[in-house]
Motif scaffolding. Structure first.
Motif, PDB file in Angstrom:
ATOM      1  N   ASP A   1       0.818  -1.215   0.000  1.00  0.00           N
ATOM      2  CA  ASP A   1       0.000   0.000   0.000  1.00  0.00           C
ATOM      3  C   ASP A   1       0.855   1.270   0.000  1.00  0.00           C
ATOM      4  O   ASP A   1       0.356   2.357   0.269  1.00  0.00           O
ATOM      5  N   GLY A   2       2.127   1.140  -0.327  1.00  0.00           N
ATOM      6  CA  GLY A   2       3.010   2.314  -0.336  1.00  0.00           C
ATOM      7  C   GLY A   2       2.588   3.350  -1.352  1.00  0.00           C
ATOM      8  O   GLY A   2       2.664   4.559  -1.101  1.00  0.00           O
ATOM      9  N   LEU A   3       2.120   2.903  -2.530  1.00  0.00           N
ATOM     10  CA  LEU A   3       1.706   3.840  -3.573  1.00  0.00           C
ATOM     11  C   LEU A   3       0.455   4.603  -3.157  1.00  0.00           C
ATOM     12  O   LEU A   3       0.320   5.792  -3.452  1.00  0.00           O
ATOM     13  N   VAL A   4      -0.462   3.929  -2.463  1.00  0.00           N
ATOM     14  CA  VAL A   4      -1.665   4.600  -1.969  1.00  0.00           C
ATOM     15  C   VAL A   4      -1.279   5.678  -0.957  1.00  0.00           C
ATOM     16  O   VAL A   4      -1.800   6.790  -0.985  1.00  0.00           O
ATOM     17  N   THR A   5      -0.337   5.348  -0.082  1.00  0.00           N
ATOM     18  CA  THR A   5       0.144   6.333   0.886  1.00  0.00           C
ATOM     19  C   THR A   5       0.768   7.526   0.181  1.00  0.00           C
ATOM     20  O   THR A   5       0.553   8.687   0.567  1.00  0.00           O
TER      21      THR A   5
ATOM     22  N   ILE B   1      -0.628   4.663 -11.753  1.00  0.00           N
ATOM     23  CA  ILE B   1      -1.885   4.738 -11.009  1.00  0.00           C
ATOM     24  C   ILE B   1      -2.978   4.123 -11.867  1.00  0.00           C
ATOM     25  O   ILE B   1      -3.388   4.680 -12.885  1.00  0.00           O
ATOM     26  N   ASN B   2      -3.457   2.968 -11.472  1.00  0.00           N
ATOM     27  CA  ASN B   2      -4.538   2.303 -12.191  1.00  0.00           C
ATOM     28  C   ASN B   2      -5.719   2.081 -11.257  1.00  0.00           C
ATOM     29  O   ASN B   2      -5.699   2.489 -10.095  1.00  0.00           O
ATOM     30  N   HIS B   3      -6.745   1.432 -11.785  1.00  0.00           N
ATOM     31  CA  HIS B   3      -7.964   1.244 -10.993  1.00  0.00           C
ATOM     32  C   HIS B   3      -7.706   0.438  -9.730  1.00  0.00           C
ATOM     33  O   HIS B   3      -8.302   0.686  -8.690  1.00  0.00           O
ATOM     34  N   LYS B   4      -6.777  -0.517  -9.814  1.00  0.00           N
ATOM     35  CA  LYS B   4      -6.475  -1.344  -8.652  1.00  0.00           C
ATOM     36  C   LYS B   4      -5.896  -0.500  -7.514  1.00  0.00           C
ATOM     37  O   LYS B   4      -6.146  -0.771  -6.335  1.00  0.00           O
ATOM     38  N   VAL B   5      -5.132   0.526  -7.859  1.00  0.00           N
ATOM     39  CA  VAL B   5      -4.523   1.394  -6.851  1.00  0.00           C
ATOM     40  C   VAL B   5      -5.544   2.386  -6.303  1.00  0.00           C
ATOM     41  O   VAL B   5      -5.577   2.659  -5.095  1.00  0.00           O
ATOM     42  N   VAL B   6      -6.378   2.915  -7.196  1.00  0.00           N
ATOM     43  CA  VAL B   6      -7.335   3.954  -6.792  1.00  0.00           C
ATOM     44  C   VAL B   6      -8.483   3.364  -5.985  1.00  0.00           C
ATOM     45  O   VAL B   6      -9.058   4.038  -5.119  1.00  0.00           O
ATOM     46  N   ARG B   7      -8.798   2.108  -6.238  1.00  0.00           N
ATOM     47  CA  ARG B   7      -9.987   1.507  -5.620  1.00  0.00           C
ATOM     48  C   ARG B   7     -10.007   1.616  -4.088  1.00  0.00           C
ATOM     49  O   ARG B   7     -11.045   1.950  -3.515  1.00  0.00           O
TER      50      ARG B   7
END
Length: 874
Positions: A410-414, A451-457
């Motif tokens: 989850d580093g990219l989400v952070t 950044i794709n849908h899996k990351v944004v979800r």
């Protein structure tokens, strides 16, 4: 204060200025000190607000039988049975006594303040002295209240003796408990009301706002004012906690809105969108500004006429993309030309209104800021937007590096949240509020390949399930719609509601006619752009928090937002139902929907491991073709072994790749284990790994090569393996063969091949193979099986033909009946039809090494043309 201590009676004195007015006890929800703090904050807000008349204080009794002292819609305090027992009288009598004392004391303080203000106008020195005196007086009032509260607590019980009304260094346990109860109630009410609205065909946002109205002073507060004021205090630190969560929710909502901004669509619509944008937004903005001249009584304490004019104009012009898009999806018209125009118009209005929000904040800026706040905001905003635009490569590189090298999933989400908060904080520091920074962060993130849908979800889930319901509900929580029932306010509300809808509708209708659109198309755009949705709520909260509007105007804007959102769906169904949709447009919509479901359409990030030798031009040609139809980023990875291949391969690749369509990033790794390096890199969020292979020897213990086989076995990413028999010449791909056997793997590979053919501008031949001797082999008893196989084959051909038609690819289907092996039939078909590329699907089998079936092994060794083998996720 622990919950067990609430069983003991506590008392705290309440002061107004330096005079004690009454003593309050604890309740089941609040300790005496916390209750005194709440009452103290509420009274102070009344003293500080010159627009409030203390003579309007009244005593009302709710359904729970508790008398409550009101000042218009504001609850000042309630009188419990314990309060009355302490002085030996009834609750009603004590409530009236408290009301009289508060009224007299506040009026006396107001008189002193007015006299001080009048004398301060004679000279600047006296003005400074008076301000200091007033500040000291307020501080003294707070100190007296604190001291008295402590004394009263000591007199009655030791549990309150150590407490201080203003002396707490942090949140008490009870404050945290109350916050959790508030959030739970808001979320539960939002869930129930939102679901009820969805079942009635309305957006969930309506139910979430309604949840706040039900829990606020409009309903629950009117029936149980004492309990409501304790659960949801409208003044003091407790209410600020919900407000902080709401603003975080606003920033997340604006980021998601920014991520939905399709810049390409805005450019594509061109002139019509420009007309709808300028007239559809400019007309309401001007008319709303003129309306502000008629409604000065709705201005807030700031009394800034220009800021109020721009605010009201923005209310007239506001639109909400998420609500409009959801309605169009429900009525299955989102992909139509007029549907796209409605979304694009709402999107353009959303974007411009976000800039107007920043303008409103600048116009309301305090002159106490360092320098000129208007100039700081203007030049700071220009600089901020310039950095965000020209610094995109830097943001992309940082996010890519975080995605590739941070060990946590989850580093990219952070990192996304950090970027959001940093941008919001920057614009807030510039004096243009968080709205512009949050929106700009969303726009940047939408263009980032990693950044794709899996990351944004995950962010969408947290926002829509937690932050958004709290924000929408808290917006309704602070509104008392019963105040709008007063004849004058009711007339103003109706006037503004009708005016906002009519002006926007008329402006968009005029823009549509100028652009050559029909009546119903223009009206549909006007109805869609009229939906205020979440932007209307953000606007209301912003205007009220800045003091641009008063509480009555805040309630009116909330009502307008709810009404416009609630009426959008039925009105849009009415107008869109009269739009004439041609068969061509329906067919186009089906094609676009079908194309959006292909594998190739979801590929944005590609890993290309290379040694720099051979087939670079073939792979580059393929990537160039794909990059012309979609945004794509390619990372070229070179694993350097010792001193070998000292010449880097990037020069030849740069020359072969069209940088206008494909972004290329170079990566060099020094290692003697290329399999390990490529596999680790390949598992870092890529959509596709593309590799080349040589013709394997007949007795080889591998399929494609030891390195390629290892990458396929050690990565979960899709892998595309390309084989070119003659790497010395550049092959022109004009004909593509896609053999299908009926299983899901082959159909997926065939769809990929058709999409690939579209990128290469090539013709597709679909090959289906049946056994010609099946009848003789199995006899008449299996004739039904042959019929079923034939039907399945036709169904597959129809499905693939539909995709080819949607992509506008030249497509033909061949059915071969042969007793030979399917691989031999495929080679024969390739030779007879002069095929340039065969596309196959691979499903790795679990074993000691890689095994993908005899068909692929045979075709690789005997193909007269190039071969592309796609390994799906596995």
């Amino acid at each position: 204060m622990c919950p067990m201590a609430l069983a003991v009676d506590e008392f705290c004195d309440v002061y107004v200025g330096q005079e004690k007015v009454f003593t309050v006890s604890n309740t089941k929800l609040l300790s005496a000190i916390e209750r005194g703090q709440l009452i103290n904050d509420t009274i102070q807000s009344v003293i500080d607000d010159p627009t409030v008349d203390p003579a309007a204080m009244t005593v009302r009794t709710g359904f729970d039988g508790v008398p409550v002292i009101y000042l218009r819609d504001k609850v000042l305090c309630s009188v419990t049975q314990t309060d009355a027992d302490e002085v030996g009288t009834t609750q009603q009598v004590l409530a009236q006594q408290w009301c009289d004392k508060l009224m007299k004391r506040i009026l006396k303080i107001r008189e002193k303040m007015n006299a001080a203000n009048a004398s301060s106008s004679t000279s600047s020195t006296a003005n400074s002295s008076s301000s200091t005196s007033t500040s000291t007086s307020t501080s003294s009032s707070t100190s007296s209240s604190t001291g008295s509260g402590t004394g009263a607590g000591t007199e009655k019980t030791s549990s309150a003796g150590d407490g201080k009304v203003h002396g707490s260094s942090g949140l008490s346990e009870h404050a945290v408990l109350l916050l959790f109860v508030e959030i739970a109630l808001l979320l539960f009410a939002s869930l129930v009301c939102g679901e009820a609205m969805v079942r009635l065909g309305q957006p969930a946002i309506i139910g979430q706002i309604l949840a706040g109205l039900l829990l606020g002073p409009t309903f629950f507060g009117a029936l149980f004012p004492d309990l409501s004021s304790q659960l949801f205090p409208r003044d003091g630190s407790q209410s600020r906690l919900i407000e902080v969560i709401s603003w975080i929710g606003v920033s997340f909502l604006l980021m998601l809105t920014g991520m939905e901004t399709d810049i390409a669509m805005l450019k594509r619509l061109g002139k019509p969108l420009l007309c709808f944008g300028l007239i559809g937004l400019g007309g309401p903005l001007i008319v709303g500004g003129l309306f502000s001249l008629l409604l000065p009584q709705l201005m807030g304490e700031l009394q800034n006429k220009l800021a109020f004019a721009v605010f009201l104009g923005t209310v007239f012009a506001a639109s909400s993309v998420p609500v409009v898009a959801k309605i169009l999806m429900d009525i299955k018209m989102l992909k139509l030309g007029v549907g796209q125009l409605i979304v694009a118009t709402s999107l353009a209005h959303d974007l411009l209104c976000c800039l107007l929000l920043a303008v409103i904040v600048v116009l309301s800026g305090s002159e106490s800021q360092a320098g000129n706040p208007v100039l700081v905001a203007i030049f700071g905003t220009i600089g901020f937007l310039a950095v965000m635009y020209f610094g995109r490569p830097v943001f992309f590189a940082v996010l890519r590096r975080i995605s590739d090298h941070v060990s946590t999933s989850d580093g990219l989400v952070t990192a996304m949240v950090v970027l959001l908060l940093a941008c919001a904080a920057t614009t807030e520091a510039l004096g243009v509020h968080i709205v512009l920074g949050a929106f700009a962060a969303g726009v940047i993130l939408s263009q980032t390949p990693v950044i794709n849908h899996k990351v944004v979800r995950p962010l969408e889930i947290v926002t829509m399930a937690f932050f958004a319901p709290i924000f929408f509900a808290s917006s309704g929580l602070g509104v008392n719609l019963t105040s709008l029932l007063q004849p004058k306010l009711a007339a103003i509300t109706i006037l503004l509601t009708v005016a906002t809808l009519a002006v926007k509708l008329a402006a968009c209708y005029g823009a549509g006619k100028l652009s050559g659109f029909g009546k119903w198309e223009s009206l549909s755009v006007g109805v869609g752009a009229n939906t205020k949705g979440s932007l209307g709520l953000i606007l209301a909260m912003l205007g009220y928090s800045l003091g641009i509007i008063n509480q009555d105007m805040f309630a009116i804007v909330i009502f307008i937002s709810m009404f416009s959102t609630a009426t959008a769906a039925p009105l849009m169904k009415l107008t869109m139902g009269n739009v004439k949709v041609t068969d061509e447009e329906i067919e186009k919509m089906k094609r676009e929907e079908r194309c959006s479901r292909t594998i190739l359409s979801g590929i944005r990030r590609v890993l290309w491991p290379t040694s720099g030798r051979g087939r670079n031009s073939f792979i580059a040609k393929l990537l160039n073709s794909i990059g012309q139809t979609q945004v794509m980023e390619t990372t070229v990875l070179w694993v350097k072994r010792g001193d070998k291949h000292s010449e880097k391969p990037f020069a030849s690749i740069k020359a072969a790749v069209d940088r206008n369509h494909v972004s290329v990033y170079q990566s060099t790794v020094h290692s003697d284990d290329p399999l390990k390096e490529i596999s680790e890199e390949g598992n870092r969020g890529y959509d596709l790994i593309i590799m080349a292979t040589d013709e394997p020897p007949a007795d080889a213990e591998y399929v494609f090569g030891e390195l390629v086989d290892g990458v396929i076995l050690n990565t979960s990413t899709r892998v595309l393996v390309l084989y070119e028999p003659d790497s010395t010449k550049e092959r022109q791909i004009k004909k593509v063969l896609v053999p299908v056997s009926g299983n899901e793997r082959s159909i997926t590979a065939a769809e990929f091949g058709i999409s690939l053919a579209k990128s290469l501008n090539a013709k597709v031949t679909c090959l289906s193979i049946t056994e010609s001797e099946a009848n003789e082999l199995y006899g008449e008893a299996t004739q039904s099986g042959i019929v079923i196989q034939r039907n399945v084959t036709h169904e597959i051909e129809n499905t693939l033909g539909e995709l080819a038609s949607a992509l506008d690819v030249d497509f033909e289907s061949i059915l071969m009946q042969t007793s030979a092996h399917p691989a031999q039939a495929a080679i024969l078909a390739a030779q007879q039809n002069d095929i340039d590329l065969i596309v196959l699907g691979a499903e790795p089998k679990i074993g000691k090494g890689l095994f993908v079936g005899h068909t692929i092994n045979y075709i690789l060794r005997h193909a007269p043309c190039a071969v592309a083998v796609l390994k799906l996720h596995g």
